[in-house]
Design a protein around this motif. Structure first.
Motif, PDB file in Angstrom:
ATOM      1  N   UNK A   6       0.835  -1.202   0.000  1.00  0.00           N
ATOM      2  CA  UNK A   6       0.000   0.000   0.000  1.00  0.00           C
ATOM      3  C   UNK A   6       0.872   1.256   0.000  1.00  0.00           C
ATOM      4  N   UNK A   7       1.911   1.242   0.815  1.00  0.00           N
ATOM      5  CA  UNK A   7       2.813   2.388   0.914  1.00  0.00           C
ATOM      6  C   UNK A   7       3.490   2.654  -0.426  1.00  0.00           C
ATOM      7  N   UNK A   8       4.069   1.624  -1.014  1.00  0.00           N
ATOM      8  CA  UNK A   8       4.771   1.786  -2.293  1.00  0.00           C
ATOM      9  C   UNK A   8       3.801   2.245  -3.373  1.00  0.00           C
ATOM     10  N   UNK A   9       2.618   1.677  -3.397  1.00  0.00           N
ATOM     11  CA  UNK A   9       1.611   2.089  -4.369  1.00  0.00           C
ATOM     12  C   UNK A   9       1.265   3.564  -4.195  1.00  0.00           C
ATOM     13  N   UNK A  10       1.084   4.001  -2.949  1.00  0.00           N
ATOM     14  CA  UNK A  10       0.775   5.412  -2.683  1.00  0.00           C
ATOM     15  C   UNK A  10       1.919   6.314  -3.132  1.00  0.00           C
ATOM     16  N   UNK A  11       3.160   5.895  -2.881  1.00  0.00           N
ATOM     17  CA  UNK A  11       4.308   6.695  -3.311  1.00  0.00           C
ATOM     18  C   UNK A  11       4.380   6.805  -4.822  1.00  0.00           C
ATOM     19  N   UNK A  12       4.169   5.694  -5.517  1.00  0.00           N
ATOM     20  CA  UNK A  12       4.247   5.716  -6.976  1.00  0.00           C
ATOM     21  C   UNK A  12       3.122   6.575  -7.557  1.00  0.00           C
ATOM     22  N   UNK A  13       1.925   6.475  -6.987  1.00  0.00           N
ATOM     23  CA  UNK A  13       0.819   7.315  -7.466  1.00  0.00           C
ATOM     24  C   UNK A  13       1.099   8.795  -7.222  1.00  0.00           C
ATOM     25  N   UNK A  14       1.625   9.133  -6.049  1.00  0.00           N
ATOM     26  CA  UNK A  14       1.977  10.533  -5.788  1.00  0.00           C
ATOM     27  C   UNK A  14       3.144  10.953  -6.673  1.00  0.00           C
ATOM     28  N   UNK A  15       4.096  10.065  -6.863  1.00  0.00           N
ATOM     29  CA  UNK A  15       5.208  10.348  -7.774  1.00  0.00           C
ATOM     30  C   UNK A  15       4.715  10.604  -9.189  1.00  0.00           C
ATOM     31  N   UNK A  16       3.697   9.864  -9.592  1.00  0.00           N
ATOM     32  CA  UNK A  16       3.109  10.072 -10.920  1.00  0.00           C
ATOM     33  C   UNK A  16       2.487  11.464 -11.009  1.00  0.00           C
ATOM     34  N   UNK A  17       1.816  11.888  -9.951  1.00  0.00           N
ATOM     35  CA  UNK A  17       1.242  13.244  -9.938  1.00  0.00           C
ATOM     36  C   UNK A  17       2.354  14.291 -10.009  1.00  0.00           C
ATOM     37  N   UNK A  18       3.437  14.045  -9.278  1.00  0.00           N
ATOM     38  CA  UNK A  18       4.581  14.975  -9.313  1.00  0.00           C
ATOM     39  C   UNK A  18       5.169  15.037 -10.724  1.00  0.00           C
ATOM     40  N   UNK A  19       5.334  13.883 -11.346  1.00  0.00           N
ATOM     41  CA  UNK A  19       5.893  13.834 -12.703  1.00  0.00           C
ATOM     42  C   UNK A  19       4.987  14.545 -13.699  1.00  0.00           C
ATOM     43  N   UNK A  20       3.702  14.294 -13.588  1.00  0.00           N
ATOM     44  CA  UNK A  20       2.747  14.938 -14.490  1.00  0.00           C
ATOM     45  C   UNK A  20       2.780  16.452 -14.308  1.00  0.00           C
ATOM     46  N   UNK A  85       5.047  23.994 -17.478  1.00  0.00           N
ATOM     47  CA  UNK A  85       4.475  22.828 -18.159  1.00  0.00           C
ATOM     48  C   UNK A  85       2.988  22.719 -17.851  1.00  0.00           C
ATOM     49  N   UNK A  86       2.231  22.328 -18.850  1.00  0.00           N
ATOM     50  CA  UNK A  86       0.803  22.106 -18.662  1.00  0.00           C
ATOM     51  C   UNK A  86       0.593  20.625 -18.400  1.00  0.00           C
ATOM     52  N   UNK A  87       0.177  20.289 -17.200  1.00  0.00           N
ATOM     53  CA  UNK A  87       0.007  18.868 -16.880  1.00  0.00           C
ATOM     54  C   UNK A  87      -1.124  18.240 -17.689  1.00  0.00           C
ATOM     55  N   UNK A  88      -0.888  17.039 -18.169  1.00  0.00           N
ATOM     56  CA  UNK A  88      -1.921  16.269 -18.858  1.00  0.00           C
ATOM     57  C   UNK A  88      -2.395  15.212 -17.868  1.00  0.00           C
ATOM     58  N   UNK A  89      -3.501  15.490 -17.207  1.00  0.00           N
ATOM     59  CA  UNK A  89      -3.984  14.616 -16.139  1.00  0.00           C
ATOM     60  C   UNK A  89      -4.528  13.288 -16.647  1.00  0.00           C
TER      61      UNK A  89
END
Length: 160
Positions: A6-20, A85-89
């Motif tokens: 759960x922790x790793x999944x949450x980090x990757x999802x937040x990381x994805x938001x940061x990257x976007x 940058x314009x994020x593409x959600x």
């Protein structure tokens, strides 16, 4: 799913938001470092905070690292006044090489999945000897070796 999953999944999802948000094509280690700094109530975050590395301090260091890298290539960020940058959600960004390697290092530092803790993810990110994260930490004035030592000590004592 286990707590670490759960922790790793949450980090990757937040990381994805940061990257976007950055307009990046991939989730890299520095995106997950930002996610760790923003993830409440973990030993990994407490180690960062003890070193003066809250989310904003890391973001600022990453921005300075970006500008410094451009300057090294002969490009002045100040010479450009384009919009951010314009994020593409809607676009899903993939996992980048620096994050894959960081996760491998972090997972490899645990004796097994049952012993894997949040601090292991941070350890894997900090152990990169080259790349954006070590350069940004240098920009922040952080002692990477000291951070690694603190995280290693934390992994031995961390519990859920």
């Amino acid at each position: 799913m286990s707590a670490i999953d759960h922790y790793i999944n949450a980090l990757v999802l937040q990381g994805e938001r940061e990257a976007r948000q950055d307009g990046s094509a991939a989730v890299e280690a520095h995106h997950v470092l930002l996610a760790i700094a923003g993830h409440e109530d973990t030993a990994a975050r407490r180690v960062l905070l003890a070193a003066g590395l809250d989310r904003q301090a890391i973001r600022d260091a990453l921005d300075r690292e970006f500008e410094h890298s451009l300057n090294a290539a002969g490009v002045s960020l100040a010479a450009f006044s384009g919009p951010p940058a314009t994020p593409d959600h809607k676009r899903r960004v993939g996992m980048g090489a620096s994050l894959k390697l960081a996760l491998e290092r972090g997972f490899g530092a645990a004796t097994g999945k049952k012993d894997l803790r949040p601090a292991h993810v941070l350890l894997g990110i900090l152990e990169a000897e080259v790349g954006t994260v070590p350069r940004a930490l240098a920009q922040a004035g952080a002692d990477r070796a000291e951070l690694i030592a603190r995280v290693r000590a934390t992994t031995a004592n961390e519990s859920w």
